[in-house]
Design an enzyme around this catalytic site. Structure first.
Site, PDB file in Angstrom:
ATOM      1  N   LYS A  97      16.472  29.551  27.005  1.00  0.00           N
ATOM      2  CA  LYS A  97      16.974  29.644  25.626  1.00  0.00           C
ATOM      3  C   LYS A  97      17.117  31.091  25.168  1.00  0.00           C
ATOM      4  O   LYS A  97      16.708  31.461  24.062  1.00  0.00           O
ATOM      5  CB  LYS A  97      16.076  28.852  24.674  1.00  0.00           C
ATOM      6  CG  LYS A  97      16.031  27.354  24.991  1.00  0.00           C
ATOM      7  CD  LYS A  97      15.194  26.602  23.971  1.00  0.00           C
ATOM      8  CE  LYS A  97      15.190  25.107  24.249  1.00  0.00           C
ATOM      9  NZ  LYS A  97      14.416  24.746  25.466  1.00  0.00           N
ATOM     10  N   ARG A  98      17.733  31.901  26.005  1.00  0.00           N
ATOM     11  CA  ARG A  98      17.907  33.306  25.662  1.00  0.00           C
ATOM     12  C   ARG A  98      19.038  33.489  24.649  1.00  0.00           C
ATOM     13  O   ARG A  98      20.034  32.765  24.669  1.00  0.00           O
ATOM     14  CB  ARG A  98      18.204  34.126  26.916  1.00  0.00           C
ATOM     15  CG  ARG A  98      17.079  34.139  27.943  1.00  0.00           C
ATOM     16  CD  ARG A  98      15.786  34.715  27.350  1.00  0.00           C
ATOM     17  NE  ARG A  98      14.821  35.056  28.380  1.00  0.00           N
ATOM     18  CZ  ARG A  98      13.672  34.438  28.575  1.00  0.00           C
ATOM     19  NH1 ARG A  98      13.347  33.410  27.815  1.00  0.00           N
ATOM     20  NH2 ARG A  98      12.834  34.834  29.516  1.00  0.00           N
TER      21      ARG A  98
END
Length: 279
Positions: A97-98
């Protein structure tokens, strides 16, 4: 040239079924397996899941945070897990979930989407809430390396609604805007685009949203969060064939026995195929 992620995913789903199994070695699961909450327990857990699943499920999805908490030794376990899972034929979606801007987003992309990286994965989860355009470095590198992205669009957590259901000046919700961006990325791609959305299976009727993005829909929420395979056609409608249902605890709680893990995954896979084929 590497076949694009969307095409590889379509083939894997058709051959192995659409199930995605998470690799989520959080402390409570390690304890349930009789393992210590340390690097040795982490490694035993991860290797067991890979051994049980990687030669039969379409997708494995390690949650990076549960490895990162052990520092460099945990990252080394993650690297090995990714390598072994891909070698056994599973596609790996790195759940990290960058989301950031500019050179920082580019560095995140290089960490997981560059073929030279020891953490290279078939796809990466990303957050677009610094603006969809902030994901551009990841989009570009994914195209170059034949990888894919899963963009958080309509997530299963209740808190997500305050952002994702917010209405923009043009009358569209933020979530719908993300879906529209992904549809544009995937336009003309066959048999499936490589840029997918994360859309929760627990959200109920989504008929007001256009889920026909010509890309995969990663659907958390099956099992422990309350959704069932039978819910998929109602939630996803005509897009259900492109759904990649994610199950984590519903399968992992059957460990550490490899046979029990495989049987649990097989049950979910059969239920999903039955629900999708009957839609």
């Amino acid at each position: 040239m590497t076949e694009p992620f969307g095409a590889r995913l379509r083939h894997a789903m058709d051959e192995r079924g659409p199930l995605c199994v998470g690799i989520d070695p959080h402390a409570s699961l390690l304890a349930e397996w009789g393992l210590n909450d340390d690097v040795a327990g982490l490694e035993r857990f991860s290797r067991t899941v890979v051994e049980a699943m990687a030669d039969r499920v379409a997708v494995l999805k390690p949650q990076s945070a549960f490895f990162e908490r052990f520092g460099s030794r945990g990252i080394a376990v993650l690297e090995k897990s990714v390598e072994e899972a891909r070698a056994a034929g599973a596609l790996v979606v790195m759940d990290a979930k960058r989301g950031d801007i500019g050179s920082t987003m580019a560095a995140y992309a290089e960490s997981f989407l560059s073929k030279d990286s020891p953490l290279f994965s078939d796809a990466l989860t990303v957050s677009p809430y610094l603006g969809y355009g902030s994901l551009s470095p990841a989009v570009v590198l994914a195209r170059q390396s034949g990888a894919g992205l899963f963009v958080l669009a309509l997530t299963s957590n209740p808190e997500g609604g305050e952002v994702q259901h917010a209405v923009r000046a043009d009358g569209r919700t933020v979530g719908a805007t993300m879906l529209a961006h992904l549809a544009a990325e995937n336009e003309g791609e066959e048999p499936l685009g490589s840029f997918g959305a994360v859309v929760g299976a627990t959200l109920g009727d989504l008929s007001t949203y256009d889920l026909s993005i010509n890309g995969p829909l990663l659907a958390p929420g099956i099992g422990a969060q309350g959704a069932t395979p039978a819910d998929l056609p109602r939630v996803f409608g005509a897009a259900v064939r492109n759904v990649v249902p994610n199950v984590s605890r519903g399968v992992l709680r059957h460990g550490p026995d490899v046979v029990a893990l495989r049987e649990a995954a097989s049950r979910f896979a059969d239920e999903i195929v039955s629900a999708v084929s009957g839609a």
